[in-house]
Design an enzyme around this catalytic site. Structure first.
Site, mmCIF file in Angstrom:
data_model
loop_
_atom_site.group_PDB
_atom_site.id
_atom_site.type_symbol
_atom_site.label_atom_id
_atom_site.label_comp_id
_atom_site.label_asym_id
_atom_site.label_seq_id
_atom_site.Cartn_x
_atom_site.Cartn_y
_atom_site.Cartn_z
ATOM 1 N N LYS A 22 30.168 23.001 25.467
ATOM 2 C CA LYS A 22 29.471 23.682 24.367
ATOM 3 C C LYS A 22 28.617 22.693 23.580
ATOM 4 C CE LYS A 22 31.742 24.381 20.338
ATOM 5 N NZ LYS A 22 31.104 23.911 19.094
ATOM 6 N N ASN A 23 29.229 21.535 23.250
ATOM 7 C CA ASN A 23 28.530 20.621 22.341
ATOM 8 C C ASN A 23 27.409 19.825 23.006
ATOM 9 O OD1 ASN A 23 30.020 21.605 20.279
ATOM 10 N ND2 ASN A 23 31.410 19.862 20.110
ATOM 11 N N ARG A 102 26.431 25.701 12.297
ATOM 12 C CA ARG A 102 25.833 24.502 11.713
ATOM 13 C C ARG A 102 24.848 23.808 12.645
ATOM 14 N NH1 ARG A 102 27.848 22.335 7.350
ATOM 15 N NH2 ARG A 102 26.879 20.409 8.033
ATOM 16 N N CYS A 126 31.842 24.596 5.143
ATOM 17 C CA CYS A 126 32.420 24.721 6.472
ATOM 18 C C CYS A 126 33.933 24.548 6.334
ATOM 19 C CB CYS A 126 31.833 23.626 7.351
ATOM 20 S SG CYS A 126 32.682 23.389 8.885
ATOM 21 N N ARG A 131 30.714 18.310 5.247
ATOM 22 C CA ARG A 131 29.701 18.159 6.298
ATOM 23 C C ARG A 131 28.252 18.180 5.801
ATOM 24 N NH1 ARG A 131 31.362 21.691 11.374
ATOM 25 N NH2 ARG A 131 30.266 20.079 12.505
ATOM 26 N N VAL A 172 28.848 6.820 11.959
ATOM 27 C CA VAL A 172 28.492 7.471 13.234
ATOM 28 C C VAL A 172 28.423 8.986 13.046
ATOM 29 C CG1 VAL A 172 29.300 7.949 15.574
ATOM 30 C CG2 VAL A 172 29.506 5.651 14.629
ATOM 31 N N ASP A 316 38.049 16.643 17.759
ATOM 32 C CA ASP A 316 38.094 18.008 18.296
ATOM 33 C C ASP A 316 39.343 18.268 19.144
ATOM 34 O OD1 ASP A 316 35.723 18.506 17.039
ATOM 35 O OD2 ASP A 316 34.484 18.405 18.841
ATOM 36 N N ARG A 408 34.047 31.297 20.182
ATOM 37 C CA ARG A 408 32.898 30.414 19.933
ATOM 38 C C ARG A 408 32.885 29.251 20.920
ATOM 39 N NH1 ARG A 408 31.692 28.901 13.834
ATOM 40 N NH2 ARG A 408 29.989 28.011 15.016
HETATM 41 C C1 EPZ Z 1 29.720 17.346 16.100
HETATM 42 O O1 EPZ Z 1 29.542 17.836 14.790
HETATM 43 C C2 EPZ Z 1 30.430 18.419 16.868
HETATM 44 N N1 EPZ Z 1 29.625 19.633 16.869
HETATM 45 C C3 EPZ Z 1 31.789 18.692 16.234
HETATM 46 O O2 EPZ Z 1 32.463 19.644 17.034
HETATM 47 C C4 EPZ Z 1 32.598 17.398 16.223
HETATM 48 O O3 EPZ Z 1 33.824 17.623 15.550
HETATM 49 C C5 EPZ Z 1 31.817 16.296 15.509
HETATM 50 O O4 EPZ Z 1 30.501 16.148 16.116
HETATM 51 C C6 EPZ Z 1 32.505 14.947 15.555
HETATM 52 O O5 EPZ Z 1 32.728 14.579 16.885
HETATM 53 C C7 EPZ Z 1 28.698 19.813 17.809
HETATM 54 O O6 EPZ Z 1 28.418 18.944 18.626
HETATM 55 C C8 EPZ Z 1 27.974 21.127 17.827
HETATM 56 P P1 EPZ Z 1 29.090 14.436 12.810
HETATM 57 P P2 EPZ Z 1 28.557 17.062 13.785
HETATM 58 O O7 EPZ Z 1 27.722 14.492 12.241
HETATM 59 O O8 EPZ Z 1 27.445 16.473 14.561
HETATM 60 C C9 EPZ Z 1 29.602 12.970 8.289
HETATM 61 C C10 EPZ Z 1 33.704 21.612 17.418
HETATM 62 O O9 EPZ Z 1 34.867 21.979 17.126
HETATM 63 N N2 EPZ Z 1 28.172 13.224 8.102
HETATM 64 O O10 EPZ Z 1 29.361 13.526 13.937
HETATM 65 O O11 EPZ Z 1 28.237 17.998 12.690
HETATM 66 C C11 EPZ Z 1 30.392 14.254 8.519
HETATM 67 O O12 EPZ Z 1 30.662 14.929 7.321
HETATM 68 C C12 EPZ Z 1 32.819 20.907 16.434
HETATM 69 O O13 EPZ Z 1 33.177 21.834 18.535
HETATM 70 C C13 EPZ Z 1 27.570 12.898 6.900
HETATM 71 O O14 EPZ Z 1 28.218 12.425 5.967
HETATM 72 O O15 EPZ Z 1 29.526 15.932 13.236
HETATM 73 C C14 EPZ Z 1 31.602 13.756 9.239
HETATM 74 O O16 EPZ Z 1 32.517 13.244 8.320
HETATM 75 C C15 EPZ Z 1 33.343 20.929 15.052
HETATM 76 N N3 EPZ Z 1 26.223 13.149 6.751
HETATM 77 C C16 EPZ Z 1 31.055 12.614 10.086
HETATM 78 O O17 EPZ Z 1 29.793 12.234 9.479
HETATM 79 C C17 EPZ Z 1 25.470 13.674 7.759
HETATM 80 O O18 EPZ Z 1 24.266 13.868 7.564
HETATM 81 C C18 EPZ Z 1 30.804 12.913 11.541
HETATM 82 O O19 EPZ Z 1 30.111 14.159 11.652
HETATM 83 C C19 EPZ Z 1 26.100 13.987 8.986
HETATM 84 C C20 EPZ Z 1 27.445 13.734 9.144
#
Ligand code: EPZ
Length: 429
Positions: A22-23, A102, A126, A131, A172, A316, A408
């Site tokens: 999915k991701n 999102r 969320c 996030r 990251v 995840d 989902r």
């Molecule tokens: C991706 O979300 C995945 N979603 C998530 O999977 C997954 O949990 C996550 O990466 C971490 O591996 C998809 O790929 C569609 P991040 P993403 O930006 O990209 C902070 C699932 O269950 N952050 O890597 O939104 C954030 O709050 C989902 O399939 C900021 O502070 O996650 C978090 O603490 C849920 N500012 C951390 O970084 C930003 O602008 C990592 O989030 C962006 C992120």
């Protein structure tokens, strides 16, 4: 609303086909916006999130067609989508769509790269944490976009196109790395992304963009180089296997006992989680078909884990691993470092008899001899599947409500598990 009914206590034996990720599928579909030519994606999972993104892209003027079934097709193979973004008719992504998923915020990068403007709703709250999207916005600014927030929307402009630049992420982020890759692919000049996410889905997006004519190197490492090209063309790309679906079923087998082959799974995508399962007493081996997971007789051993960006243990899979640890022979500690509120499953697992103590970002799980079935409520995608795993090992009936969360991200979950001997069914209402 549909419910999933499980009667626990059966071992799992057989083969589970692993779907496309999915991701990876979501950013790949969004990348289709970057070219006027057709992008063909194979092995796309049949999921509610994919269908929703089809609607969202349709709103921008993208035509997406699904190839029909052919005689002799494997019924478990993913679908093939043809994404045709010849004409982008609308550069606004509205609140009612972005707030439902999102990842649809990520359209901001291809829209501004190709159209020089985008108006994309901020995604809002969320269930798993606050996030924010500040890293995405900083990355776009680093490439010369002009951004302002207006009435809950990010209004982005780059009338003369984006310019290559240096992007250094403070933390990251998978999504912000996707954004940076898509924005930089056609920017003028060179871009360097530092502290980039190394998740396999980043590598998959970069591989597809390269097939479309982009010049990206270093994806899968912390430093990615992109030499901007004037335009991208059509391509054909197969989505990589879903490592989270793989890990979820591996944990289900570790929980119930039995012997299951996860067909099409790739062990390289989840080494940390597989090692953790081995420590917990499961036998895990790579085979020609995929991954074989077994647990026969031996009990579940407690293992401490801390979620980390790839290649660490994935957030995840945290909820699913916690479900497994509820029946371990001893205490384990599970620390969540990625999202601040990703413990919504704790109270629901407690309804099945789990003993879990929460302290800040750490859960201490005291393994119990038995879980007992109960009605439980799904709160988010991964939390809901952790309840299914617990239900498979609980005595009596577990009824998981709000199944739309599962739909989902898990394709035909109840069918895949039932074929391996689980007593599980969907109750439609
Ligand atoms: C991706 O979300 C995945 N979603 C998530 O999977 C997954 O949990 C996550 O990466 C971490 O591996 C998809 O790929 C569609 P991040 P993403 O930006 O990209 C902070 C699932 O269950 N952050 O890597 O939104 C954030 O709050 C989902 O399939 C900021 O502070 O996650 C978090 O603490 C849920 N500012 C951390 O970084 C930003 O602008 C990592 O989030 C962006 C992120």
């Amino acid at each position: 609303m549909d419910k999933i009914r499980i009667v626990g206590g059966r071992t799992l034996n057989g083969t589970i086909p692993i779907s496309g990720a999915k991701n990876a599928a979501l950013p790949l579909m969004i990348a289709g916006l970057l070219t006027e030519e057709k992008l063909t994606l194979e092995n796309v999972p049949r999921l509610a999130d994919v269908a929703l993104l089809q609607r969202i892209l349709g709103n921008h003027g993208v035509d997406i067609t699904t190839a029909g079934k052919r005689n002799g097709d494997d019924p478990h193979a993913g679908q093939t989508l043809e994404i045709d973004a010849r004409a982008i008719v609308d550069t606004t992504a509205p609140y009612d769509l972005v707030s439902r998923m999102r990842a649809s915020f990520w359209v901001i990068a291809p829209l501004i790269a190709r159209m020089g403007e985008a108006r994309v709703s901020l995604p809002g709250g969320c269930a798993i944490g606050t996030r924010p999207v500040d890293f995405h916005l900083d990355a776009l600014r680093a490439l010369g976009a002009d951004l302002e927030i207006d009435a809950g929307y990010v209004v982005a402009r780059a009338p003369k196109g984006l310019q290559g630049g240096r992007i250094v992420f403070p933390k990251v982020s998978v999504g912000a790395t996707h954004t940076a890759l898509m924005a930089a692919a056609t920017a003028q000049g060179e871009t360097v992304i530092e502290n980039a996410a190394r998740e396999p889905e980043i590598g998959d997006l970069a591989a597809c963009l390269n097939k479309m004519g982009a010049r990206i190197s270093g994806a899968g490492t912390a430093t990615i180089h992109i030499e901007g090209v004037p335009r991208l063309r059509g391509a054909r790309h197969a989505v990589l296997p879903d490592r989270i679906e793989t890990g979820t079923y591996a944990m289900a087998v570790a929980m119930t006992g039995g012997d299951v082959t996860l067909a099409g799974a790739s062990p390289d995508l989840l080494e940390s989680a597989l090692d953790t399962l081995r420590q917990a007493g499961a036998q895990v081996e790579a085979t020609n078909e995929g991954i074989r997971v077994r647990r026969n007789g031996a009990g579940i051993l407690p293992v401490d884990v801390e979620t980390q960006p790839f290649p660490g243990f994935p957030t995840d899979l945290q909820a699913q691993f916690m479900a497994l640890m509820t029946k371990a022979k001893g205490n384990s500690r599970i620390t969540e470092t990625i999202f601040e509120n990703r413990f919504m499953h704790v109270q629901e697992l407690a309804r099945l008899g789990a003993r879990i103590h929460l302290d800040g970002d750490t859960a201490t799980v005291e393994g119990v001899e038995r879980l007992t079935g109960a009605p439980v409520m799904a709160t988010d995608l991964r939390a809901s599947v952790s309840l299914v795993i617990a239900g498979l090992a609980a005595e009596g009936e577990t009824l998981v409500q709000r199944v739309y969360h599962l739909d989902r991200g898990f394709e035909r979950l109840e069918e895949k598990l039932a074929r391996c001997g689980a007593q599980i069914e969907r109750i439609s209402s």
